[in-house]
Design a protein around this motif. Sequence first.
Motif: not given
Length: 700
Positions: A587-592, A576-580, A557-559, A565-573
Amino acid sequence: MRGRLCDRLLVAVQRGRTGLRALLNWRRVLDRLRAVLRNGITTFIVLTVTLWLMPGVRATDVLDTMGLVVLVAVVGAVLRPLLLAGVTALGGWGAMLLGVLAQVIVMVVALELDPSKRLSGWPTVGFAALLAVVCAAIFDWMMDSGTEDTFLAESKRLMRGIRRRQARQDGGPLLDLRRPRPGTEPGLLVVQLDGVSEPVLRWAVRAGNLPTIGRWLRTGTHTMRGWHTGLPSTTPAAQAGILHGASRQIPAFRWFEKDTGRLMVSNRPRDAAVIEQRLSDGRGLLHEGGVSIGNAFSGDAAINLLTVSHAALPGRSARGWAAFMASPFGFTRALVLGVGEVITELHQARLQRRRNLEPRVSRSGAFLALRPASMLLRDVNVSLIAEQMARGAPVVYCDLVDYDEVAHHAGPARPESMRQLESLDRMLGVLERLGREAARAYRIVVLSDHGQSQGATFRQRYGETLEEAVARFSAPDQTDAPSVPAEEEATKEPDFPHPPIAPVLVVSSGNLALIYLTRHAGRLGRDRIDAIYPQLVDGLAGHPGVGLVVVREDDGPVAYGPAGSHRLVDGTVEGQDPLLPYGPRARTDLLRHQQAAHVGDLVVISAVDPVTDEVAAFEELVGSHGGLGGWQTEAMVVHPAEWPVTQGDLAGPDALHRQLAEWLAVLGLRTVEPRREMPVASLPKDRDGAAARLSHSRDG
């Protein structure tokens, strides 16, 4: 044989003397005299006012009214036990109906028997009786200065009656009228203050507005800590975790299930019953003799009262329900004060409009009924808790929703909401004092299921709803889009109800929305979505009101956000990181959440203001929860200070479930069994290649 009979007679005489001494105890006699005097004064004033207000009633002297007061007392003494028996026998809705009429019936009979015959005819007598009951409720509330003293006294009387009845059933003395001694065996009472965030509670304690919780914390009997709810931050997901250890069965407050074509709403009893079947393994938090009161799910409790998944009012065995309905300080009082709540709500909404207070939403319509209903439910719940404490239930879990209901429409930190929180604190004080009458030595844990975040709604800010935005980005409906793969065509399509569900369905829960492409089976990835609706993902990600759009791609999954964008599996951004803006746990919340059952093809979360932490709800609520941003994921737990917290920082409701289970085991109220690990598909890897710790455990 004769010796045994003599021994029994001697014991009976001793017990009778003990009961007589208790009956004549001067403190008990003084308490009864005070109660009789108070009731007499109240009845005299109420009857005087009622007769004065009734048109055409001839004047009479004080002695006539005093005689009527005595008559009311006698009729009440005769009829109320009979009415209580009737309420108990009816149970459920019958108890509610008779509870409304019980006090009126007593007054009607007394007025009909009045020797002075100041009133005649059933319509006149009935109206006068109803007026007298209403005036009595208002007068009692004024006498108590808005405190819960009368309610407390009635609850104590109920508990003592239950405990004496149990003692007689267990072979206790027939004439033992003493106050039952407090129990010594441990018990646990868990009170959920729905929607109260840890920052709001801490601020209220520091301001001195919560004397009960404040005293616990300042004297060191209890301690308070926050716990992180994760995503979704809703009551059903939290209680699925807290009560059953299975929070990932619920992706939101509402969701769509493609395999059945069914829209699930977790506070709808029919749906809640289906959901609980998926949650329960028979070993929920309350499975060893516990009681669930006012919750979404049962926790496998032995007794369920007003639990949504069981969809029934308390039955004949719930004496607390019957006593509350029949008591003059119960249902009748709650109805009268409920009218006052409606008037208060209208006044507070008018003040918001006059002061041009922003953000705000409409506070009319169904909410006018919800506010007094939540107050009534609170009083009923406390009466039911009192009954179960008197019976000695090992663990009781109850949800009180007053604050959450008001905060949705007024705002989580607004004065109206804080007053509801103060009333809940008073109820905690009532429960603490009722512990002296309980059959067990109850320890109290107070927790919340989520917080709330404030903000103007999505529609107020951007002039359109999320559904309208999605319709723009998905138009025209490309029915001639690339064909569905053969394996997907072979999947049985759901039997959709009529009218048919929209091809792009938006299901909102606070500032979280799940979007489903309903004509395509299974969960779709980015490539398939782009092929069907080329503008949908990019259009939503670029909308100023959208902070995150999460979609599945080949490598996980990608946010997507407005500028990166932020790739949730490995944290690649990228960019601009949309999760900040959503904090370090996003990231943990979205992955779960991506591993939750029936999650949408797209997951959308509204933007959060980095300065005020305000969010834009997709529903018309000024205070919302369900997604990420602000205080909605910052819940709290207040527990006895000497109890250790072994579950780390309590990340997620499943962790809180394990912690509560451990505390129950320490109290000797739960059997500890080895934890059973539930399989989780496709665990993501972090940057070091280690599997992320997202395993779902359900333990004993």
